[in-house]
Design a protein around this motif. Structure first.
Motif, PDB file in Angstrom:
ATOM      1  N   GLY A   6       0.807  -1.209   0.000  1.00  0.00           N
ATOM      2  CA  GLY A   6       0.000   0.000   0.000  1.00  0.00           C
ATOM      3  C   GLY A   6       0.839   1.256   0.000  1.00  0.00           C
ATOM      4  N   ALA A   7       0.164   2.398  -0.074  1.00  0.00           N
ATOM      5  CA  ALA A   7       0.880   3.677  -0.107  1.00  0.00           C
ATOM      6  C   ALA A   7       1.594   3.941   1.213  1.00  0.00           C
ATOM      7  N   ALA A   8       0.974   3.535   2.344  1.00  0.00           N
ATOM      8  CA  ALA A   8       1.622   3.761   3.638  1.00  0.00           C
ATOM      9  C   ALA A   8       2.884   2.935   3.791  1.00  0.00           C
ATOM     10  N   SER A   9       2.951   1.809   3.100  1.00  0.00           N
ATOM     11  CA  SER A   9       4.144   0.955   3.153  1.00  0.00           C
ATOM     12  C   SER A   9       5.137   1.283   2.059  1.00  0.00           C
ATOM     13  N   LYS A  44       0.891   7.003  11.172  1.00  0.00           N
ATOM     14  CA  LYS A  44       0.797   7.866  12.343  1.00  0.00           C
ATOM     15  C   LYS A  44       0.505   7.042  13.587  1.00  0.00           C
ATOM     16  N   GLN A  45       1.295   7.269  14.615  1.00  0.00           N
ATOM     17  CA  GLN A  45       1.165   6.508  15.851  1.00  0.00           C
ATOM     18  C   GLN A  45       0.040   7.097  16.705  1.00  0.00           C
ATOM     19  N   SER A  46      -0.848   6.208  17.174  1.00  0.00           N
ATOM     20  CA  SER A  46      -1.929   6.641  18.048  1.00  0.00           C
ATOM     21  C   SER A  46      -1.561   6.347  19.498  1.00  0.00           C
ATOM     22  N   ALA A  47      -1.907   7.280  20.387  1.00  0.00           N
ATOM     23  CA  ALA A  47      -1.586   7.094  21.804  1.00  0.00           C
ATOM     24  C   ALA A  47      -2.341   5.923  22.395  1.00  0.00           C
ATOM     25  N   GLY A  48      -3.536   5.660  21.890  1.00  0.00           N
ATOM     26  CA  GLY A  48      -4.305   4.554  22.409  1.00  0.00           C
ATOM     27  C   GLY A  48      -3.684   3.209  22.096  1.00  0.00           C
ATOM     28  N   ALA A  49      -3.179   3.048  20.866  1.00  0.00           N
ATOM     29  CA  ALA A  49      -2.538   1.785  20.497  1.00  0.00           C
ATOM     30  C   ALA A  49      -1.257   1.570  21.287  1.00  0.00           C
ATOM     31  N   THR A 103       8.362   6.287   9.738  1.00  0.00           N
ATOM     32  CA  THR A 103       7.176   5.678   9.136  1.00  0.00           C
ATOM     33  C   THR A 103       6.484   4.650  10.021  1.00  0.00           C
ATOM     34  N   SER A 104       7.126   4.150  11.053  1.00  0.00           N
ATOM     35  CA  SER A 104       6.508   3.093  11.848  1.00  0.00           C
ATOM     36  C   SER A 104       7.142   3.007  13.234  1.00  0.00           C
TER      37      SER A 104
END
Length: 374
Positions: free
Chosen positions: A200-203, A338-343, A360-361
């Protein structure tokens, strides 16, 4: 609807015939003589003597026929007048009926097509959620296994690749993410991976498990909701133990079906690989979404060495769908984008440590795995 159109056409035909019968009445029939007299032969030229006798009023000679009488001429005239004259508009009656039938059928089809298009657009805007189906339902798991999962070793249709495109080649060296995963697991052979959003585009248009599969003989599950990415996935991955599916992750613990918007790359459209529209246009498709736990059960992969999540914000919901028991064990988790605080808080609470963060990760690993010095 077709039956109603046929009834309408038949009714119009009956009305047209009735109108014609009322506007053009036929003349009353005239009784013809039962045995009309034979037509007399043409009289022979009269001689001078016969002409003189006729002038004097004398009867013709014996053996000669008299000319036709006035009564016979009147009978023939009455018979000729009994035949109605030909009406010119009757020649155009079949053509009028054909045009009427054609217009009726075409109009019915246009109305039916308009209703179908409206219904299709309404269905494309609707999100169906099967809230009563649990993620560990046996019927759901069997459906995913039989109808949604496809082995990567299964031959893919030849039209998925175009001759003008360069041939796909496996990477000779690992990506930075694969290198970190291999080092954390001491270059484990025949490991198990689950990659969501591959190619995908994010990868970056690539995969984080190609080198692990080709070099260390890993196998697993590849999932992507984008049709273009799925075509490329099937063209590049051929390991017999790897399963692929064209689906997305559900944001709840139930399966659902959504409308997915896709953009076709310009170079792919120009060479004719995907002739589904103009370059840069969006293409809408209905895609099925399943919980991550349902997919793991269907693929029979409860012990996962490397999980890569790239689903544009559904990472927290995917992790929450996993049960907090020993039924599923995941050693390394990567969240792409984008890193989420919940995850992050969820993974830290479940016994994971942050191994490394890139632009990116972010990579997490269980605490019993030694942390690398990167």
């Amino acid at each position: 609807m077709v039956r109603a159109a046929s009834a309408l056409v038949a009714k119009l035909h009956r009305l047209l015939w009735r109108q014609l019968a009322e506007t053009t009445p036929l003349p009353p029939p005239t009784a013809a003589p039962p045995h009309p007299p034979p037509t007399p032969p043409a009289p022979s030229p009269l001689t001078r003597t016969q002409t003189a006798q006729l002038k004097d009023g004398a009867p013709p000679c014996k053996g000669e026929r008299s000319p036709p009488s006035a009564s016979a001429s009147a009978t023939v005239a009455s018979v000729e007048s009994a035949v109605p004259p030909e009406e010119p508009f009757r020649h155009f009656l079949p053509a009028a009926l054909f045009i009427l039938t054609f217009v009726t059928v075409i109009g019915t089809l246009l109305i039916y097509m308009d209703n179908t298009v409206i219904q299709f657009k309404q269905n494309m805007r609707r999100e169906d959620e099967l809230a009563k189906v649990a993620q560990d339902d046996d019927v759901l798991v069997a459906y995913i296994r039989e109808w949604q999962l496809t082995s990567a070793a299964k031959p893919f249709p030849p039209h998925s690749r175009h001759p003008s495109l360069p041939p796909e080649r496996l990477p000779p060296f690992p990506t930075p993410i694969e290198s970190v995963v291999a080092q954390l697991l001491n270059y484990k052979h025949k490991g198990v991976f689950v990659e969501v959003g591959a190619y995908g585009a994010a990868s970056g248009g690539g995969s984080r498990t190609e080198w692990l599969e080709s070099t260390l003989e890993w196998s697993g599950l590849l999932l992507t909701p984008n049709a273009h990415d799925y075509f490329r996935l099937r063209a590049r991955r051929t390991a017999p133990g790897t399963l692929t599916t064209h689906a997305c992750l559900s944001t709840s613990t139930h399966p659902k079906e959504i409308t997915y918007q896709e953009n076709w790359p310009r170079e792919e459209v120009e060479v004719g690989v995907l002739a589904l529209g103009n370059a840069g246009e969006e293409f809408s498709a209905r895609v099925k979404c399943f919980p991550l736990y349902s997919l793991l059960l269907a693929a029979q992969k409860r012990n996962v060495d490397f999980l890569s999540l790239s689903c544009g914000g559904c990472e927290l919901a995917a992790l929450l769908s996993l049960p907090q028991n020993d039924q599923v064990h995941i050693s390394i988790v990567e969240i792409v984008g984008k890193q989420s605080a919940g995850a992050e808080a969820l993974l830290l609470s479940r016994g994971y440590n942050i191994v490394t963060k890139t632009s990116t990760s972010t990579i997490y690993a269980v605490r019993d795995i030694p942390t690398l010095k990167i």
